[in-house]
Design an enzyme around this catalytic site. Sequence first.
Site, PDB file in Angstrom:
ATOM      1  CD  GLU A   1      55.761  18.081  56.728  1.00 33.23           C
ATOM      2  OE1 GLU A   1      55.507  19.164  55.940  1.00 33.23           O
ATOM      3  OE2 GLU A   1      55.115  16.871  56.458  1.00 33.23           O
TER       4      GLU A   1
ATOM      5  CB  CYS B   1      50.822  16.335  51.169  1.00 38.49           C
ATOM      6  SG  CYS B   1      51.233  14.721  50.352  1.00 38.49           S
TER       7      CYS B   1
ATOM      8  CG  HIS C   1      55.879  16.330  52.810  1.00 35.56           C
ATOM      9  ND1 HIS C   1      54.867  16.194  53.614  1.00 35.56           N
ATOM     10  CD2 HIS C   1      55.397  15.516  51.581  1.00 35.56           C
ATOM     11  CE1 HIS C   1      53.745  15.286  53.103  1.00 35.56           C
ATOM     12  NE2 HIS C   1      54.473  14.906  51.963  1.00 35.56           N
TER      13      HIS C   1
END
Lengths: 216, 257
Positions: A196, A84, A194
């Site tokens: 994650e 990001c 992202h």
Amino acid sequence: MSTTIAVVDYGMGNLRSVSKALEHVAADDQKIIVSSDAAEIANAERVVFPGQGAARDCMKHLKDLQLEDVVLQAAHEKPFLGICMGMQVLMAHSEENQGVSCMNLYAGEVRAFADEKLQSQMQSLKIPHMGWNKVSHKQDHPLWHEIQEDSRFYFVHSYYVDPEDETLVAGTTEYGIEFVSAIARDNVFAAQFHPEKSAQDGLQLLKNFCCWNGQK
Amino acid sequence: MALAKRIIPCLDVDNGRVVKGVKFVDIRDAGNPVEVARRYDAEGADEITFLDITASSDDRETIVHVVEEVANEVFIPLTVGGGIRTLDDVRRMLNAGADKVAINTAAVFNPEFVREASESVGSQCIVVAIDAKKVSAEGETQRWEIFTHGGRKPTGLDAIEWAEKMVDYGAGEILLTSMDRDGTKIGFDLPLTRAISDAVSVPVIASGGVGNLDHLADGVIEGKADAVLAASIFHFAEYTIQEAKQHMADRGIEMRL
């Protein structure tokens, strides 16, 4: 050789999700640390450079904590994953906050979706670009291992990178325009989305990073 | 447009337990928010929202532990709402592993709080929850106002103007609940959803009134919502999230399947 994976903590957003997701997929002998200590980051085997928030704050925190050099150094010599804002500030310059000079690892500009919106008929385009969007692979890369073309990842951002050198592009995504959602060169991979927060495919990408030798 | 519309199951959590009942056959403890979240994640939920309805502020710490536990094993975006009143509340939730916090009543009483929070942690983490109720009479141009206290107290604030103001103050997303429809199972207030979605530049989550899968699709197609939130149709296992997504895709909506 240390088997530490350092997640760079420079006060830009919550890094808990990143470190938890890495812990979820890392090998047993790999240790995840969240660190703002230059020596610890320099000694790590791999570096993850996340970040959310505004470009100006991001650069300011990096400089205040004297982490810019160690992050750049890592980007030159070991497996490195930008996420990001951690991807955006690798570019030379960002349009955000009336213009911010960034780390200049790669020539190029970080641009606003809002400008595209003004210039196009996409008046209904919501900003931030938030949600699950498709990523098309533009390089055959170890980090795409076992991730299908056009898999969806979770995005939340209002700016996107526009690198000068097209060979940097590792993935693209459509949102009003086709924009660069991943870049890769040598030991560096960076994503606008992202991993994650991107369920199975995101975890797979992180897993691929954990065992990547930093080469194509 | 390749960006998928989102389905967001919402869990009401009281004192660390899911309320309103969850009836999954293969869940050991249906009141355990971690188990329920894990189940929704496995079914393909695009995000999960926790609404903390714990009455006593002494017990508010429990939601922090819930978020921590869920965030340790569920890797999709998590939002927490209910009782977020201070910057400290915002930070505590984000540090626990939430990606976004939903600010509701506190925004009505202190709009500056929204500005302060978005400047501090970024707009992408700040959802403003709006509870709106229709106030226009039959035949009049439709008008909605903001209500607080579960829809009991009017504020006199026009819902569309309020939504625009909140975006101006830094809201990164609007969670719009129709108090007229909440719990009715007759579908979203589509004119309201559409009016707000047309008025603001940020994504809008439609909430309140979902009783079947067509309601979800209508929220996106007619209401122009970017995401749809529902609680009971998923809790009571009337439909799985997969079924809901497939149904929406069958009606031509871009979904993550």
